[in-house]
Motif scaffolding. Structure first.
Motif, mmCIF file in Angstrom:
data_model
loop_
_atom_site.group_PDB
_atom_site.id
_atom_site.type_symbol
_atom_site.label_atom_id
_atom_site.label_comp_id
_atom_site.label_asym_id
_atom_site.label_seq_id
_atom_site.Cartn_x
_atom_site.Cartn_y
_atom_site.Cartn_z
ATOM 1 N N SER A 5 0.810 -1.229 0.000
ATOM 2 C CA SER A 5 0.000 0.000 0.000
ATOM 3 C C SER A 5 0.838 1.272 0.000
ATOM 4 C CB SER A 5 -0.917 0.014 1.220
ATOM 5 O OG SER A 5 -1.816 -1.060 1.174
ATOM 6 N N HIS A 6 2.112 1.163 -0.360
ATOM 7 C CA HIS A 6 2.970 2.351 -0.336
ATOM 8 C C HIS A 6 4.064 2.214 -1.391
ATOM 9 C CE1 HIS A 6 5.173 5.439 2.501
ATOM 10 N NE2 HIS A 6 5.374 5.711 1.227
ATOM 11 N N ILE A 7 3.785 2.740 -2.581
ATOM 12 C CA ILE A 7 4.829 2.715 -3.611
ATOM 13 C C ILE A 7 4.841 4.031 -4.419
ATOM 14 C CG2 ILE A 7 4.582 0.187 -3.852
ATOM 15 C CD1 ILE A 7 3.627 0.800 -6.727
ATOM 16 N N GLU A 37 1.907 8.362 -4.724
ATOM 17 C CA GLU A 37 2.932 9.342 -5.116
ATOM 18 C C GLU A 37 3.056 10.419 -4.027
ATOM 19 O OE1 GLU A 37 4.593 8.381 -7.563
ATOM 20 O OE2 GLU A 37 3.405 7.830 -9.316
ATOM 21 N N HIS A 38 4.236 11.035 -3.997
ATOM 22 C CA HIS A 38 4.498 12.072 -2.977
ATOM 23 C C HIS A 38 3.696 13.339 -3.236
ATOM 24 C CE1 HIS A 38 7.902 10.395 -0.822
ATOM 25 N NE2 HIS A 38 8.533 10.117 -1.941
ATOM 26 N N TRP A 39 3.143 13.880 -2.179
ATOM 27 C CA TRP A 39 2.570 15.224 -2.257
ATOM 28 C C TRP A 39 2.982 15.981 -0.988
ATOM 29 C CZ3 TRP A 39 -0.044 17.437 -6.316
ATOM 30 C CH2 TRP A 39 -0.493 18.744 -6.087
ATOM 31 N N ILE A 73 -2.276 8.393 -2.538
ATOM 32 C CA ILE A 73 -1.310 9.493 -2.434
ATOM 33 C C ILE A 73 -0.655 9.428 -1.057
ATOM 34 C CG2 ILE A 73 -2.936 11.215 -1.470
ATOM 35 C CD1 ILE A 73 -1.610 13.186 -3.589
ATOM 36 N N GLU A 74 0.580 9.903 -0.980
ATOM 37 C CA GLU A 74 1.240 10.062 0.318
ATOM 38 C C GLU A 74 1.415 11.550 0.577
ATOM 39 O OE1 GLU A 74 5.345 8.772 0.713
ATOM 40 O OE2 GLU A 74 5.237 8.860 2.901
ATOM 41 N N ILE A 75 0.693 12.028 1.581
ATOM 42 C CA ILE A 75 0.730 13.453 1.926
ATOM 43 C C ILE A 75 1.805 13.676 2.996
ATOM 44 C CG2 ILE A 75 -0.589 15.282 3.083
ATOM 45 C CD1 ILE A 75 -1.941 14.759 0.518
ATOM 46 N N ALA A 99 -0.746 9.516 5.382
ATOM 47 C CA ALA A 99 -0.234 10.772 5.935
ATOM 48 C C ALA A 99 1.096 10.468 6.615
ATOM 49 C CB ALA A 99 -1.228 11.343 6.932
ATOM 50 N N SER A 100 2.103 11.255 6.276
ATOM 51 C CA SER A 100 3.457 10.968 6.748
ATOM 52 C C SER A 100 4.129 12.207 7.307
ATOM 53 C CB SER A 100 4.315 10.453 5.589
ATOM 54 O OG SER A 100 3.856 9.209 5.139
ATOM 55 N N MET A 101 5.051 11.961 8.212
ATOM 56 C CA MET A 101 5.889 13.034 8.731
ATOM 57 C C MET A 101 7.232 12.993 7.994
ATOM 58 S SD MET A 101 4.218 14.579 11.177
ATOM 59 C CE MET A 101 5.530 15.513 11.975
ATOM 60 N N HIS A 102 7.481 13.985 7.169
ATOM 61 C CA HIS A 102 8.790 14.106 6.506
ATOM 62 C C HIS A 102 9.580 15.277 7.084
ATOM 63 C CE1 HIS A 102 6.679 12.083 2.867
ATOM 64 N NE2 HIS A 102 7.329 11.181 3.555
ATOM 65 N N CYS A 103 8.876 16.148 7.812
ATOM 66 C CA CYS A 103 9.493 17.371 8.332
ATOM 67 C C CYS A 103 9.076 17.586 9.788
ATOM 68 C CB CYS A 103 9.008 18.595 7.553
ATOM 69 S SG CYS A 103 9.336 18.492 5.800
ATOM 70 N N GLY A 145 1.959 6.786 7.843
ATOM 71 C CA GLY A 145 3.109 6.144 7.185
ATOM 72 C C GLY A 145 4.343 6.055 8.080
ATOM 73 N N HIS A 146 5.167 5.102 7.755
ATOM 74 C CA HIS A 146 6.519 4.923 8.344
ATOM 75 C C HIS A 146 6.806 5.665 9.662
ATOM 76 C CE1 HIS A 146 7.192 8.729 6.247
ATOM 77 N NE2 HIS A 146 7.372 8.176 5.070
ATOM 78 N N ILE A 147 6.390 5.077 10.784
ATOM 79 C CA ILE A 147 6.670 5.712 12.090
ATOM 80 C C ILE A 147 8.168 5.750 12.379
ATOM 81 C CG2 ILE A 147 4.465 5.286 13.270
ATOM 82 C CD1 ILE A 147 5.838 2.923 14.712
ATOM 83 N N ASP A 148 8.929 4.972 11.619
ATOM 84 C CA ASP A 148 10.378 4.936 11.853
ATOM 85 C C ASP A 148 11.150 5.729 10.794
ATOM 86 O OD1 ASP A 148 9.637 3.167 9.840
ATOM 87 O OD2 ASP A 148 11.198 1.706 10.320
ATOM 88 N N TYR A 149 10.469 6.677 10.155
ATOM 89 C CA TYR A 149 11.122 7.453 9.087
ATOM 90 C C TYR A 149 12.435 8.080 9.560
ATOM 91 C CZ TYR A 149 11.561 10.848 5.259
ATOM 92 O OH TYR A 149 12.002 11.578 4.190
ATOM 93 N N ILE A 150 12.417 8.646 10.758
ATOM 94 C CA ILE A 150 13.608 9.338 11.272
ATOM 95 C C ILE A 150 14.799 8.369 11.406
ATOM 96 C CG2 ILE A 150 13.003 9.061 13.733
ATOM 97 C CD1 ILE A 150 14.051 11.936 14.190
ATOM 98 N N SER A 219 6.025 -1.083 1.286
ATOM 99 C CA SER A 219 7.472 -1.178 1.052
ATOM 100 C C SER A 219 8.104 0.188 0.870
ATOM 101 C CB SER A 219 7.743 -2.006 -0.207
ATOM 102 O OG SER A 219 7.260 -1.308 -1.359
ATOM 103 N N ASP A 220 7.272 1.194 0.483
ATOM 104 C CA ASP A 220 7.809 2.516 0.145
ATOM 105 C C ASP A 220 8.804 2.392 -1.016
ATOM 106 O OD1 ASP A 220 8.025 5.236 0.354
ATOM 107 O OD2 ASP A 220 8.772 5.259 2.408
ATOM 108 N N ALA A 221 8.452 1.529 -1.971
ATOM 109 C CA ALA A 221 9.357 1.253 -3.088
ATOM 110 C C ALA A 221 9.531 2.479 -3.979
ATOM 111 C CB ALA A 221 8.811 0.101 -3.926
HETATM 112 ZN ZN LIG Z 1 7.300 9.059 3.146
#
Ligand SMILES: [Zn+2]
Ligand SMILES: [Zn+2]
Length: 258
Positions: A5-7, A37-39, A73-75, A99-103, A145-150, A219-221
């Motif tokens: 569910s994440h590519i 896709e990234h947004w 979409i990945e926001i 919904a993801s934390m990138h910042c 999304g990805h709680i372990d992004y950091i 997978s965030d492929a």
């Molecule tokens: Zn992400």
């Protein structure tokens, strides 16, 4: 069927994979896919890097839409853009919104300079506090999304996340998600590391203890080899903890069979 569910494909600037390539790997791995896709509005290092023509996206990719190929979409969430994000989500027929934390407070977690002058504890605490505050503001999404992004990028000797370092903040984050009936993602990117597996299993287990039942697998492929990657490990975690893999179609949750 399990869903990746994440590519990211043609419309994500940082992806090296086309949708056609993603479909080939998905068929081989026997997984369904949701294109996400990234947004990212107002991305700190480049405000326009992760925006794209959504009408074009739906026009071109709708031809591939099926029971096994869904469009999402990945926001990239930030507190000051919640209204813009939610207006955009409402205006388009997505199957799934991650919904993801990138910042964190205008700092791009991908950039090494974002950690300058911070200890690991300070960086992780800020990430968790901002995640809690941001999740509380957003309502219109399906998956966190990805709680372990950091952990992918923080430049410390030990990049792992440990529940016992910030138990209250992790609990707050999981409770904030559960209060809004949001689903946690098991992101498979780092599941090749036994250390990551052990640490993440504790975090997903805590989500379960607090009442979480559903997980999305992603997978965030960004490369064709990565679609469906490490799904056996993710499924094993889910089974062990009593979590059910799900995916979203037309914004409605479906429990994966098999
Ligand atoms: Zn992400
Ligand atoms: Zn992603």
């Amino acid at each position: 069927m399990l869903f990746d569910s994440h590519i990211h494909c043609d419309y994500s600037q940082d992806s090296s994979m086309t949708l056609v390539e993603a479909l080939q790997t998905a068929a081989k791995e026997q997984v369904g896919i949701i294109v996400t896709e990234h947004w990212d509005y107002d991305y700190p290092t480049n405000p326009y890097a992760f925006l794209f023509d959504l009408d074009d996206y739906f026009r071109k990719f709708s031809a591939y839409r099926s029971e096994q190929v869904l469009l999402g979409i990945e926001i990239g969430m930030q507190k000051h853009i919640v209204q813009k994000d939610e207006a955009l989500i409402k205006a388009h027929p997505f199957d799934c919104v991650i919904a993801s934390m990138h910042c964190v407070k205008g700092r791009d977690l991908y950039e090494p300079r974002s950690y300058k002058g911070l200890t690991k504890a300070e960086a992780v605490k800020a990430f968790l506090e901002e995640s809690v505050a941001t999740v509380r503001l957003y309502s219109d999404f399906d998956v966190f999304g990805h709680i372990d992004y950091i952990s992918r990028y923080m430049p410390y000797e030990d990049q792992e996340l440990y529940y016992e370092e910030f138990p209250e903040l992790w609990d707050e984050l999981f409770k904030a998600l559960l209060e809004k009936s949001k689903v946690l993602e098991i992101n498979t990117r780092r599941l090749d590391s036994p250390k990551a597996l052990a640490a993440m299993e504790i975090l997903y287990g805590r989500y379960r203890e607090l009442g979480g039942l559903h997980v999305s697998l992603g997978s965030d492929a960004h490369y064709k080899e990565h679609v469906g990657r490490r799904f056996a490990a993710a499924k094993q975690i889910a089974d062990k903890l009593g979590l059910l893999p799900v995916y979203f179609k037309e914004r409605k949750m479906i429990i994966s069979k098999g």
